[in-house]
Scaffold this motif. Structure first.
Motif, short mmCIF file in Angstrom:
data_model
loop_
_atom_site.label_atom_id
_atom_site.label_comp_id
_atom_site.label_asym_id
_atom_site.label_seq_id
_atom_site.Cartn_x
_atom_site.Cartn_y
_atom_site.Cartn_z
N VAL A 17 -4.52 -13.52 -3.05
CA VAL A 17 -5.64 -13.58 -4.53
C VAL A 17 -6.90 -13.44 -3.96
O VAL A 17 -7.50 -13.64 -2.83
CB VAL A 17 -5.41 -14.91 -5.08
N ASN A 18 -7.81 -12.61 -4.83
CA ASN A 18 -9.16 -12.34 -4.52
C ASN A 18 -9.92 -13.55 -4.18
O ASN A 18 -9.57 -14.67 -4.84
CB ASN A 18 -9.93 -11.61 -5.73
N PRO A 19 -10.93 -13.71 -3.36
CA PRO A 19 -11.64 -14.89 -3.03
C PRO A 19 -12.37 -15.07 -4.29
O PRO A 19 -12.94 -14.33 -4.99
CB PRO A 19 -12.51 -14.40 -1.91
N GLY A 20 -12.56 -16.51 -4.53
CA GLY A 20 -13.31 -17.03 -5.53
C GLY A 20 -12.79 -16.86 -6.88
O GLY A 20 -13.37 -17.79 -7.85
N ARG A 33 -8.12 -22.17 -4.68
CA ARG A 33 -9.13 -20.89 -4.91
C ARG A 33 -9.42 -20.63 -3.30
O ARG A 33 -9.63 -21.37 -2.62
CB ARG A 33 -10.28 -21.30 -5.33
N TYR A 34 -9.52 -19.52 -2.82
CA TYR A 34 -9.79 -19.03 -1.66
C TYR A 34 -11.52 -18.88 -1.44
O TYR A 34 -12.00 -18.20 -2.21
CB TYR A 34 -9.12 -17.51 -1.06
N SER A 35 -12.10 -19.44 -0.36
CA SER A 35 -13.20 -19.33 -0.08
C SER A 35 -13.30 -17.93 0.60
O SER A 35 -12.38 -17.24 1.12
CB SER A 35 -13.90 -20.47 0.91
N ASP A 36 -14.57 -17.27 0.83
CA ASP A 36 -14.63 -16.14 1.44
C ASP A 36 -14.03 -16.38 2.88
O ASP A 36 -13.56 -15.08 3.35
CB ASP A 36 -16.07 -15.85 1.59
N ALA A 37 -14.40 -17.11 3.49
CA ALA A 37 -13.85 -17.44 5.11
C ALA A 37 -12.39 -17.60 5.05
O ALA A 37 -11.58 -16.82 5.91
CB ALA A 37 -14.34 -18.68 5.76
N ARG A 41 -9.56 -14.85 6.53
CA ARG A 41 -8.42 -15.37 7.64
C ARG A 41 -7.10 -14.97 7.05
O ARG A 41 -6.32 -14.51 7.90
CB ARG A 41 -8.35 -16.84 7.72
N LYS A 42 -6.51 -15.23 5.75
CA LYS A 42 -5.60 -14.83 5.04
C LYS A 42 -5.40 -13.33 5.36
O LYS A 42 -4.24 -12.87 5.78
CB LYS A 42 -5.48 -15.23 3.69
N VAL A 43 -6.32 -12.49 5.11
CA VAL A 43 -6.22 -11.05 5.10
C VAL A 43 -5.76 -10.63 6.76
O VAL A 43 -5.07 -9.62 7.07
CB VAL A 43 -7.38 -10.31 4.88
N THR A 44 -6.49 -11.22 7.81
CA THR A 44 -6.37 -10.94 8.90
C THR A 44 -4.87 -11.26 9.40
O THR A 44 -4.30 -10.38 10.10
CB THR A 44 -7.59 -11.74 9.83
N TRP A 45 -4.46 -12.50 8.91
CA TRP A 45 -3.11 -12.87 9.47
C TRP A 45 -2.04 -11.70 8.93
O TRP A 45 -1.27 -11.27 9.67
CB TRP A 45 -2.67 -14.18 8.96
N HIS A 65 -4.09 -9.20 -6.59
CA HIS A 65 -5.14 -8.36 -7.29
C HIS A 65 -5.09 -6.98 -6.29
O HIS A 65 -4.71 -7.12 -4.73
CB HIS A 65 -6.58 -9.12 -7.32
N VAL A 66 -5.24 -6.08 -6.74
CA VAL A 66 -5.55 -4.64 -5.78
C VAL A 66 -6.37 -4.98 -4.70
O VAL A 66 -6.25 -4.16 -3.72
CB VAL A 66 -5.24 -3.54 -6.81
N GLU A 67 -7.53 -5.33 -5.22
CA GLU A 67 -8.66 -5.29 -4.08
C GLU A 67 -8.42 -6.13 -2.86
O GLU A 67 -8.76 -5.84 -1.79
CB GLU A 67 -10.04 -5.82 -4.75
N ALA A 68 -7.63 -7.10 -3.11
CA ALA A 68 -7.07 -7.99 -1.98
C ALA A 68 -5.91 -7.24 -1.11
O ALA A 68 -6.10 -7.36 0.06
CB ALA A 68 -6.36 -9.29 -2.41
N LEU A 69 -5.15 -6.39 -1.96
CA LEU A 69 -4.30 -5.56 -1.00
C LEU A 69 -5.04 -4.43 -0.36
O LEU A 69 -4.54 -4.11 0.85
CB LEU A 69 -3.38 -4.84 -1.97
N GLN A 70 -5.99 -3.81 -0.98
CA GLN A 70 -6.88 -2.84 -0.28
C GLN A 70 -7.59 -3.51 0.96
O GLN A 70 -7.58 -2.76 2.04
CB GLN A 70 -7.86 -2.12 -1.20
#
Length: 357
Positions: A17-20, A33-37, A41-45, A65-70
């Motif tokens: 999910v997109n942050p915020g 809700r995901y914070s930016d940090a 971390r999620k994206v990196t894992w 969200h497509v932005e999160a996948l990108q």
């Protein structure tokens, strides 16, 4: 001519999910809700897991969200460069949003990451014009007009061969209850109501399996192109819903070869089962709950890559599970990776000789 190789993977990413952005309201009224940090971390894992998997075609579930996948694809490219790995980037990034998703209450969709051109793609979710119907002649009265998540159909270039990939995420076994239903709280001990919710989930999942099978049949029947069906089925290999998707085998002693061929034309085969027939031992656990180790994520393939088909055009060479991070969180002191998925990933490796053109 040299054999061409490709790999296909299924990856439930657990709430990408997109942050915020609020998602899945909690019982106390607050929201996840995901914070930016936390998002980073999620994206990196996820990107590191993709680098380890190194799959050419990745079907993802729970992509909001497509932005999160990108962001995951971009982070993957960074990790590959940092590690000095020889992996192509994911140039094909597709998102199949959930029709039920709202800006302030999003629902999980599907995603696809690929390294070769996507020739076409579509999704199926709204069945209003062609519902899945079971008649009332045996006490049934059933009509499914929408699946809980989309069904994605992607036509891809496998490297000199065109194939179809179907990405699925069927309804979970969690009781189908409204958020404000008192039975949704286990503390209320409303066992019969919860059992009804279990049946509701099963009925919905079964209808979704039928809807998926209908699409799969349109891809398989009379078509020499390979078809791969994969994703989070939320059921085991021998469950009825999985068998519906896979299709029937013909009666072994059927004397009419044409009838047998008609069955084989639309039957799918489990990559895990094929691998296990060749191996003394393999573990394809993709999910653990309350001590139960289950394989609820699957990769199925059509007869064009089935090893017992004398007229096959290719082979399943290997199957691998990436599941070291999957633990039973019900155990006190269990090592937890909060940024990880709660599913293991499966990767199937194929090879074929390109057909003469």
């Amino acid at each position: 001519m040299a054999r061409q190789r490709f790999s296909i993977a299924t990856f439930n990413v657990k709430n990408l999910v997109n942050p915020g952005v609020n998602y899945y309201q909690k019982k106390d009224g607050s929201w996840n809700r995901y914070s930016d940090a936390a998002f980073a971390r999620k994206v990196t894992w996820l990107a590191e897991q993709l680098a380890d998997m190194d799959a050419d075609h990745v079907c993802l579930q729970e992509v909001f969200h497509v932005e999160a996948l990108q962001a995951v694809a971009e982070r993957h490219a960074e990790i590959v460069a940092t590690r000095g790995l020889h992996q192509p980037a994911y140039t094909e990034i597709l998102h199949f949003p959930n029709d039920r998703s709202k800006i302030d209450d999003p629902s999980p969709g599907l995603g696809y990451l690929g390294r070769r051109p996507v020739l076409s793609s579509r999704k199926v979710q709204d069945l209003t014009e062609d519902p899945v119907i079971l008649g009332s002649e045996r006490g049934l009265s059933y009509s499914l007009t929408s699946t809980s998540r989309p069904i994605a159909i992607i036509e891809v270039d496998l490297g000199g061969l065109t194939g179809s990939i179907v990405n699925l995420h069927l309804k979970s076994k969690r009781p189908l209850l409204d958020r404000d239903d008192p039975a949704d709280d286990p503390a209320n001990l409303m066992f019969l109501d919860r059992a009804k919710g279990d049946v509701g989930s099963l009925v919905l999942r079964a209808g979704e399996a039928l809807a998926a099978r209908r699409e799969i049949l349109s891809l398989l029947r009379g078509n020499g192109r390979p078809v791969f069906v994969l994703g989070d089925f939320n059921d085991g290999a021998e469950a009825v819903t999985t068998e519906v998707i896979r299709g029937e085998s013909p009666w072994r002693n059927e004397p009419d070869a044409a009838i047998k061929q008609g069955f084989w034309d639309v039957e799918l085969y489990s990559a895990a089962a094929i691998h296990l027939r060749r191996s003394e031992r393999a573990d394809f656990t993709t999910h653990v709950h309350n001590g139960h180790h289950n394989t609820i994520d699957h990769i199925l393939l059509s007869q064009e890559f089935y090893y017992r088909n004398s007229r096959r055009i290719g082979d399943l060479d290997y199957m691998r599970a990436f599941n070291d991070h999957v633990v039973d969180g019900e155990f006190a002191g269990a090592p937890r990776e909060p940024d990880a998925s709660d599913h293991g990933q499966l990767v199937a490796y194929f090879s074929f000789v390109p057909p003469d053109v």
